[in-house]
Design an enzyme around this catalytic site. Sequence first.
Site, PDB file in Angstrom:
ATOM      1  N   ASN A 151       0.860  -1.179   0.000  1.00  0.00           N
ATOM      2  CA  ASN A 151       0.000   0.000   0.000  1.00  0.00           C
ATOM      3  C   ASN A 151       0.897   1.229   0.000  1.00  0.00           C
ATOM      4  OD1 ASN A 151      -1.923   1.989   0.383  1.00  0.00           O
ATOM      5  ND2 ASN A 151      -2.231   1.528   2.557  1.00  0.00           N
ATOM      6  N   LYS A 194       0.096   4.238  -0.223  1.00  0.00           N
ATOM      7  CA  LYS A 194      -0.555   5.417   0.356  1.00  0.00           C
ATOM      8  C   LYS A 194      -0.388   6.615  -0.584  1.00  0.00           C
ATOM      9  CE  LYS A 194      -0.140   3.489   4.961  1.00  0.00           C
ATOM     10  NZ  LYS A 194      -0.024   3.737   6.403  1.00  0.00           N
ATOM     11  N   HIS A 245      -9.574   1.254   5.050  1.00  0.00           N
ATOM     12  CA  HIS A 245      -8.285   1.422   5.732  1.00  0.00           C
ATOM     13  C   HIS A 245      -8.463   2.362   6.922  1.00  0.00           C
ATOM     14  CE1 HIS A 245      -4.114   2.651   6.442  1.00  0.00           C
ATOM     15  NE2 HIS A 245      -3.762   1.548   5.811  1.00  0.00           N
ATOM     16  N   GLU A 299      -6.901   4.793   7.956  1.00  0.00           N
ATOM     17  CA  GLU A 299      -6.748   6.219   7.652  1.00  0.00           C
ATOM     18  C   GLU A 299      -8.009   6.776   6.983  1.00  0.00           C
ATOM     19  OE1 GLU A 299      -1.951   5.576   7.180  1.00  0.00           O
ATOM     20  OE2 GLU A 299      -3.200   5.824   5.400  1.00  0.00           O
ATOM     21  N   GLU A 304      -5.598  -4.569  11.040  1.00  0.00           N
ATOM     22  CA  GLU A 304      -4.581  -3.541  11.226  1.00  0.00           C
ATOM     23  C   GLU A 304      -4.922  -2.731  12.467  1.00  0.00           C
ATOM     24  OE1 GLU A 304      -4.553  -0.893   7.829  1.00  0.00           O
ATOM     25  OE2 GLU A 304      -6.538  -0.191   8.392  1.00  0.00           O
ATOM     26  N   GLY A 311       1.805   3.202  11.025  1.00  0.00           N
ATOM     27  CA  GLY A 311       2.729   4.321  10.884  1.00  0.00           C
ATOM     28  C   GLY A 311       3.380   4.773  12.169  1.00  0.00           C
ATOM     29  N   SER A 328       3.005  -1.868  10.617  1.00  0.00           N
ATOM     30  CA  SER A 328       4.461  -1.775  10.784  1.00  0.00           C
ATOM     31  C   SER A 328       5.148  -3.115  10.569  1.00  0.00           C
ATOM     32  CB  SER A 328       4.809  -1.204  12.164  1.00  0.00           C
ATOM     33  OG  SER A 328       4.340   0.118  12.293  1.00  0.00           O
TER      34      SER A 328
END
Length: 250
Positions: A9, A11, A94, A96, A166, A172, A210
């Site tokens: 991914n 991003k 996701h 985010e 996740e 991150g 991560s």
Amino acid sequence: MSTKLVVGNWKMNGSLAGNAELLGEVTKSAGLGCEVAVCAPFPYLMQVLQILPPRSGIALGAQNVSEFDDGAYTGEVSARMLSDLGCSYVIVGHSERRSLFHEDDGTVGRKTRAALRAGLLPIVCVGETSAERNDGITLEVVTRQLDAVAAEIDGLDVDQIVLAYEPIWAIGSGLTATAEQVGEVHASIRTWTQRVFGSEVTTKILYGGSVKPGNAAELFAVPNVDGGLIGGASLVARDFLAICHAAAGD
């Protein structure tokens, strides 16, 4: 699962020159030994498709999709468009997207439905915040998120769904869930898929949070971990290849 899946991914990263260099390095490695997909930003999807050799074994994916099929939705990209372009996968829900763009469980469910109807394989993300983990409600949160998806996809081909756990607190941050924490949640998700989808459905469950070359082998050895959704490490060819080889058991 016989073969693990590793999804990069990117991003909101990349450039025409940088993408070409990265993919050139990744595709030099013959026989990665696992299923691989690259989810690039919308403007670069065609470039990635053109660079990937037809027999590279690397599938194309997008990072988001509209819940709507078509119409007056300026700035949205439909599942049909992604399929028409040549995408195989699309990331849905996701963390985010949920936290920064306020996508709720219902929206994630509707996006999953749109992806399936267009023949895409949605990678549906679920996970808890640090506060939810500290409150001891991780499994409750994950189950709620999964139930919202199931409510929207009745009658569709659930065999085409990929799930990704996740933990939001690990995205991150440099923090990684322990093998024990990952194992507990993945076991719970597996139990959920068997109860809701049926025991004959072999849904892949990825871990994202991560994942790096140094911890990939340990994470992929956890029962019910069928691969990884890789963020920052997917932007470095050496690291991404190392994770793929770890998934293959090399």
